[in-house]
Enzyme design. Structure first.
Site, PDB file in Angstrom:
ATOM      1  N   SER A  64     -46.039 -11.985 -33.800  1.00  0.00           N
ATOM      2  CA  SER A  64     -45.032 -11.053 -34.319  1.00  0.00           C
ATOM      3  C   SER A  64     -44.117 -11.733 -35.323  1.00  0.00           C
ATOM      4  CB  SER A  64     -44.194 -10.508 -33.168  1.00  0.00           C
ATOM      5  OG  SER A  64     -43.100  -9.766 -33.669  1.00  0.00           O
TER       6      SER A  64
ATOM      7  N   TYR B 190     -38.035 -12.100 -26.555  1.00  0.00           N
ATOM      8  CA  TYR B 190     -39.359 -11.721 -27.025  1.00  0.00           C
ATOM      9  C   TYR B 190     -39.765 -12.595 -28.216  1.00  0.00           C
ATOM     10  CZ  TYR B 190     -42.780  -8.629 -29.403  1.00  0.00           C
ATOM     11  OH  TYR B 190     -43.875  -8.101 -30.034  1.00  0.00           O
TER      12      TYR B 190
END
Lengths: 440, 245
Positions: free
Chosen positions: B137, B150
């Site tokens: 990501s 995250y």
């Protein structure tokens, strides 16, 4: 989230959910005012609800196919383009297709779409064996033609107002190739065009592009296009080895909204004139690939943007056979007098249609589009009145602006539809911006 | 010629489904691995019906690292391509105060996927061929107040993939890192994402297929993200720490 119909005139801030399971759909329905949205190809506000738009895009799986009967079972969000991509190479094609392949199967049921073969085969509904529909209580029912409460019939053409369509079982037709034998016929007037439709009632496909700006004796001059699926033997030798392979089309993209002045009386007149002249020159027989024949506009990605940021409205009505010529002549007279022609005016003969609420009726249908501005609105209201006077009715998949009064006068079936929705609790559970506007 | 199988870890996710379709459309058999694999049956049937390839489902839990060997041994063979789409965003605010929740985010995005890909990397190395795809990501490129738990796990995963690529570069095994940017998936539903920066899962699927074919190392799905992240990476920390992003 801002969403609109394909015409771009109904942009609205809507709460949109993307459920991935039946339980999630049921939870959305329980909140009321729900409307399912498929590919967003209805032109107006049929697939949007400010409070509760349920995007069915994640229900996009094909479930089974019977190569004996051609029955395909698919989830509502499956696109027709995907059906063709998967099954044309195996010798199957949609039995009925609208003018774009970017529609969802659920949308095809909700609008009970028609194609160029309506005069022979009827609407999409004629090939639907069953519909799995989630009702107001979240329960799923498999609807079939013989249902006592006629919910199958109300759902075909019911614009999503009977529940959320989850799955559809529908038949494809066997074909020997991906090619269409096309024959073009030039008709110098409306009467000639209608006579040509009647003389070619046996053709599988027939549709006419009509020059809606021609006046006087030339009023209604058209290029009638007939089509037949080409058999393998009818293909030129070099194509016979791969009868379903067609050359890749060059795709064009409309990158931005055209400025408002790009489309005016003059450019439309010039286009119509050129198109007719081309049609006259090219009249005769030719072999056309399926994509160019059925979906000419799909080659221009985002073609709706040529009408500018304000978008465009569609007008499509159908007249019964008895009044069709008078009704069409009156509409064409009004349009040419206003000088607001439409790029894509399409005339089509409809065959018999026995259904509860679907749009088609035996007779003729005319479809037009206009960029949206104040003068168009006034013209469309005049076209509404002409249609009413000649016993015509309107296609809800195209509508973005009609009044409830006009709809109810044009279509006596709507009163029954409304009563049925009230009686069965559908009215509270399912509504769209369109159904609210039309008081359905 | 039969094409090699593609194993998708996290086959239920929107991106996993899209990648499965992209490879199946090219004639690759696809193996979907996820928890509650029975629920993947409609997707499996769709892949077989649409693309006429073999599709199979396998029970897989990325956090059960002790069962990893058994999972890999039970597959019909060693796949040609393995893709990890596994990821779990969690709730940043909960992760800030609940170490269990934070550990779950870190394990789901880093430890689990890394362990799984490490196992296939070793087997690919022994065979001398294979492609490893990790969906990481852009959140891993720089920690931000709104999702750094995250993001830090994804940063670890990105670094892991980079190291794996370095190690296997001369062993016939290719490693692709995918930094998708915003994608319209179940994970981001309800977020107000800018349209021009948001990819559809189908775009991710096509991009991964293209990148595997052309042996790319690191890709963003939408090219504009390359620019966005270059800017974000280059903001001096003294300024960055005061920004709301």
């Amino acid at each position: 989230m801002r969403i609109a119909g394909w015409g771009g005139t109904t942009r609205q801030d809507c709460r949109v959910s993307h459920p991935r399971s039946e339980a999630e759909v049921a939870a959305r329905i329980a909140e009321g005012h729900a409307i399912a949205r498929g590919a967003g190809r209805a032109y107006g506000d049929a697939a949007q609800s400010a409070l509760n738009t349920v995007d069915m895009g994640r229900f996009d799986r094909m479930i089974s196919f019977d190569a004996e009967t051609g029955l395909l079972v698919a989830e509502a969000g499956v696109r027709l383009a995907d059906v063709i991509a998967a099954f044309l190479p195996r010798g199957w094609f949609p039995a009925v297709t609208p003018g774009t392949k970017h529609v969802s199967v659920g949308g095809m049921v909700a609008a009970d779409v028609h194609g160029k073969n309506h005069h022979r085969d009827g609407s999409f509904g004629a090939f639907v064996e069953f519909i799995d529909l989630m009702g107001p209580d979240g329960a799923v029912r498999r609807l079939t033609r013989g249902d006592n409460d006629e919910m199958f019939g109300w759902t075909l053409g019911g614009m999503g107002l009977t529940g959320v369509i989850l799955r559809v079982g529908f038949r494809l037709r066997p074909v020997e190739s991906g090619w269409i034998r096309q024959k073009s016929i030039v008709a110098g007037s409306l009467a000639e065009a209608m006579a040509a439709f009647e003389a070619n009632a046996g053709a599988t496909y027939s549709v006419a592009w009509i020059d809606c700006l021609a006046r006087g004796v030339a009023m209604g001059r058209s290029i009638l296009m007939l089509g037949e699926h080409a058999s393998a033997a009818e293909l030129p030798a070099e194509r016979r080895a791969a009868p379903f392979g067609v050359p890749a089309r060059r795709r064009l993209t409309v990158p931005f909204h055209a400025p408002g002045f790009a489309l005016n009386g003059l450019t439309v007149r010039a286009f119509n004139h050129l198109y007719y002249a081309q049609g006259v020159k090219k009249a005769g027989e030719s072999l056309v690939d399926w994509d160019s024949y059925f979906y000419p506009l799909d080659a221009i990605h985002g073609w709706n943007k040529i009408y500018g940021r304000r978008g465009f409205v569609q007008f499509q009505c159908a007249f019964p056979l008895a009044t069709a010529e008078a009704g069409l002549a009156a509409l064409l007279t009004e349009i040419s007098r206003a000088g607001q022609g439409s790029f894509l005016a399409v005339l089509k003969r409809f065959g018999p249609q026995a259904s509860r609420i679907s749009f088609p009726m035996e007779g003729y249908t005319l479809a037009l589009d206009f960029p949206l501005h104040a003068r168009t609105t006034a013209l469309l209201e005049r076209l509404d009145r002409i249609t009413l006077a000649e016993g015509g009715r309107f296609y809800l998949a195209k509508d973005a602006r009609m009044t409830p009064h006009t709809l109810r006068k044009a279509d006596k079936r709507m009163a029954e539809f409304i009563a049925m929705r009230e009686r069965t609790g559908l009215a509270e559970a399912f509504s769209s911006t369109q159904s609210e506007r039309l008081a359905l | 010629m039969t094409k090699g199988a593609v194993l998708i870890l996290g086959g239920r996710s929107d991106i996993g489904r899209a990648i499965a379709r992209a490879f199946a459309a090219e004639g690759h058999p696809v193996w979907l691995a996820a928890r509650n694999a029975d629920g993947l049956e409609p997707d499996r049937a769709d892949l077989e019906l649409r693309y006429r390839v073999e599709a199979k489902c396998f029970e897989f839990d990325v956090l059960a690292t002790h069962r990893l060997e058994g999972f890999a041994d039970a597959l019909p063979g060693l796949p040609e391509v393995v893709v990890s789409v596994v990821g779990y965003m969690g709730d940043q605010q909960v992760s800030e105060t609940d170490p269990e929740a934070a550990a779950r985010v870190m394990r789901s995005n880093f430890e689990g996927p890394a362990a799984a890909l490490a196992l296939f990397a070793n087997r690919f190395e022994a065979r001398g061929s294979g492609v490893i795809v990790g969906i990481s990501s852009v959140a891993g490129e720089r920690g931000r107040a709104t999702n750094y738990v995250y993001g830090s796990a994804k940063a670890g995963f990105t670094a892991f993939l980079s190291g794996l690529r370095n190690r296997l570069a001369k062993k016939g095994v290719h490693v692709l890192t995918v930094l998708p940017g915003f994608v319209a998936t179940a994970m981001t539903e309800g977020m107000d994402l800018p349209e021009k920066l948001t990819a559809q899962p189908e775009e991710v699927g096509r991009a991964v297929l293209r990148a595997v074919k052309s042996k790319r190392n690191v890709i963003y799905v939408k090219p504009v993200w390359c620019l966005v992240m270059a800017v974000i990476r280059n903001i001096p920390e003294a300024i960055f720490k005061g920004m709301k992003l």
